[in-house]
Scaffold this motif. Sequence first.
Motif, PDB file in Angstrom:
ATOM      1  N   ALA A 165      -2.537 -21.953  40.547  1.00  0.00           N
ATOM      2  CA  ALA A 165      -2.771 -21.801  41.985  1.00  0.00           C
ATOM      3  C   ALA A 165      -2.022 -22.832  42.812  1.00  0.00           C
ATOM      4  N   GLY A 166      -1.570 -23.927  42.195  1.00  0.00           N
ATOM      5  CA  GLY A 166      -0.889 -24.989  42.927  1.00  0.00           C
ATOM      6  C   GLY A 166       0.591 -24.729  43.101  1.00  0.00           C
ATOM      7  N   ASP A 167       1.249 -25.687  43.788  1.00  0.00           N
ATOM      8  CA  ASP A 167       2.688 -25.571  44.004  1.00  0.00           C
ATOM      9  C   ASP A 167       3.467 -25.749  42.716  1.00  0.00           C
ATOM     10  N   PHE A 168       2.964 -26.630  41.836  1.00  0.00           N
ATOM     11  CA  PHE A 168       3.660 -26.924  40.584  1.00  0.00           C
ATOM     12  C   PHE A 168       2.688 -27.687  39.682  1.00  0.00           C
ATOM     13  N   PRO A 169       2.698 -27.441  38.378  1.00  0.00           N
ATOM     14  CA  PRO A 169       1.771 -28.153  37.493  1.00  0.00           C
ATOM     15  C   PRO A 169       2.013 -29.665  37.503  1.00  0.00           C
ATOM     16  N   TYR A 170       0.991 -30.412  37.868  1.00  0.00           N
ATOM     17  CA  TYR A 170       1.134 -31.868  37.969  1.00  0.00           C
ATOM     18  C   TYR A 170       0.003 -32.566  37.232  1.00  0.00           C
ATOM     19  N   ASP A 171       0.226 -33.863  36.985  1.00  0.00           N
ATOM     20  CA  ASP A 171      -0.750 -34.693  36.289  1.00  0.00           C
ATOM     21  C   ASP A 171      -1.784 -35.193  37.295  1.00  0.00           C
ATOM     22  N   ARG A 172      -3.052 -35.241  36.882  1.00  0.00           N
ATOM     23  CA  ARG A 172      -4.095 -35.620  37.829  1.00  0.00           C
ATOM     24  C   ARG A 172      -4.480 -37.103  37.840  1.00  0.00           C
ATOM     25  N   PRO A 173      -4.371 -37.855  36.744  1.00  0.00           N
ATOM     26  CA  PRO A 173      -4.739 -39.274  36.829  1.00  0.00           C
ATOM     27  C   PRO A 173      -4.052 -40.056  37.951  1.00  0.00           C
ATOM     28  N   PRO A 174      -2.769 -39.786  38.277  1.00  0.00           N
ATOM     29  CA  PRO A 174      -2.150 -40.565  39.359  1.00  0.00           C
ATOM     30  C   PRO A 174      -2.709 -40.263  40.751  1.00  0.00           C
ATOM     31  N   LEU A 175      -3.496 -39.188  40.884  1.00  0.00           N
ATOM     32  CA  LEU A 175      -3.972 -38.809  42.210  1.00  0.00           C
ATOM     33  C   LEU A 175      -4.793 -39.915  42.863  1.00  0.00           C
ATOM     34  N   SER A 176      -5.550 -40.654  42.072  1.00  0.00           N
ATOM     35  CA  SER A 176      -6.393 -41.713  42.630  1.00  0.00           C
ATOM     36  C   SER A 176      -5.687 -43.054  42.696  1.00  0.00           C
ATOM     37  N   LYS A 177      -4.445 -43.079  42.222  1.00  0.00           N
ATOM     38  CA  LYS A 177      -3.727 -44.360  42.152  1.00  0.00           C
ATOM     39  C   LYS A 177      -2.384 -44.246  42.886  1.00  0.00           C
ATOM     40  N   ASP A 178      -1.285 -44.109  42.164  1.00  0.00           N
ATOM     41  CA  ASP A 178       0.041 -44.140  42.780  1.00  0.00           C
ATOM     42  C   ASP A 178       0.255 -43.021  43.799  1.00  0.00           C
ATOM     43  N   PHE A 179      -0.209 -41.818  43.500  1.00  0.00           N
ATOM     44  CA  PHE A 179      -0.005 -40.714  44.436  1.00  0.00           C
ATOM     45  C   PHE A 179      -0.816 -40.938  45.709  1.00  0.00           C
ATOM     46  N   LEU A 180      -2.053 -41.376  45.565  1.00  0.00           N
ATOM     47  CA  LEU A 180      -2.888 -41.643  46.740  1.00  0.00           C
ATOM     48  C   LEU A 180      -2.306 -42.782  47.564  1.00  0.00           C
ATOM     49  N   ALA A 181      -1.745 -43.776  46.898  1.00  0.00           N
ATOM     50  CA  ALA A 181      -1.157 -44.917  47.597  1.00  0.00           C
ATOM     51  C   ALA A 181       0.181 -44.575  48.242  1.00  0.00           C
ATOM     52  N   GLY A 182       0.762 -43.435  47.877  1.00  0.00           N
ATOM     53  CA  GLY A 182       2.026 -43.023  48.456  1.00  0.00           C
ATOM     54  C   GLY A 182       3.247 -43.588  47.759  1.00  0.00           C
ATOM     55  N   THR A 183       3.049 -44.203  46.599  1.00  0.00           N
ATOM     56  CA  THR A 183       4.191 -44.773  45.881  1.00  0.00           C
ATOM     57  C   THR A 183       4.837 -43.779  44.912  1.00  0.00           C
TER      58      THR A 183
END
Length: 404
Positions: free
Chosen positions: A35-53
């Motif tokens: 259902a998403g745009d592209f299969p991605y890893d979820r652990p970074p969501l609360s860390k690097d991805f959330l921080a914008g890095t």
Amino acid sequence: MTERVVIVGGGVAGVSTAAALRSGGFDGDLTLVDAGDFPYDRPPLSKDFLAGTKDIKQIALQPPQWYDDQRVRLINRTAVTALRPRDAAVELPDGRLLPADRVVLATGGGAARPPIPGIDSDRVHVLRTADDADRLRPALAPGARVLVVGAGLIGAEVASTAVRLGCQVDLVDPVAVPLAAVLGPELAAWLHDLHARHRVTTLRASVESFTELRTGIEVRLTSVAEPRLYDAVVLGVGMVPCTELARLAGLEVDRGIVVDERHVTSNPAVLAVGDPARVRRDGALLPRTEHWEAARHDGARAAATLLGTAPPEPTAPWFWTDRHARHVEAVGHLDTAEHTVVRGAFDGPSFAVFGLRDGLVVAAASVDDPSAVRAARRMIDRRIPADADRLADPSVKPRDLLRG
């Protein structure tokens, strides 16, 4: 004969199933619907991805070319609307039917939202998807007053990221020492206390209500006399398995999609892996496992079932988390140990805790010492006898512990 496999869900369990099928020699038609745009890893969501890095491309589970190279037909931005095992097909929103001899449900789960008055406020966030992180990120501006509800893995990681971004963070949980079962009471307490060292205020309480105000969101907490005002709230109180497709298809569902140890559901044409899968073993339903590596192993076992090959040998459960620039790993459950041995000092640059029972290592956890946990895992899996003095001695290299 299985010639057409459709995998529903592009998380780590779904992508791991596809990878294991191809590496195991499956040469048939393989489709992954996500259902998403592209299969991605979820652990970074609360860390690097959330921080914008890191952006979404940097947390992809596989690069785009991988799907072409592995002949995996990727259908993204599409939600499966129905399973039709009798018709050997999967139905898409536009009415199209994808032919499938076997279907693998890797549908994951959604963030839990307890029935708390006022929880539907736009200031109350969850963090389960990249879209959730994109919506939350602007709220984590420097100086923002943020309440994180739940001090487990996700809550602790979000609190760590938010305070690093300059937010004023409160972390609330009704449990005095979160994660004590897997990390042991001493290490779990040390990690929870780490929040205070990084300007996170921890509160032992539960949320009674949310009230939207012009100046923020007012939160009433048990054991706290006065309500507190925040700019944003983040819920980290667990997940709810996505079982609707299975239920509508008539599969057995009991707080998860019920599967046997081969990951086959009550319909032999359908398998389930990852967060929603709940294994029945010797007649008893086991708790679901929701960790990253468990999902990856599910994919390997499901692929073995589809290929008719022997499943991989089971290994002790392992997970990791990061908070306040400290890396934590754990294997097994330290609450099953008769006694523990500490390697190094809790306030040192790195240390580990080993749990022993009957002369064997049954669990371990470490802070910034992943090699100790890797060694412990091998000791658990191979049942290598443990010497407590050697475990406690930092001068003994972890690989030398494997000699017993």
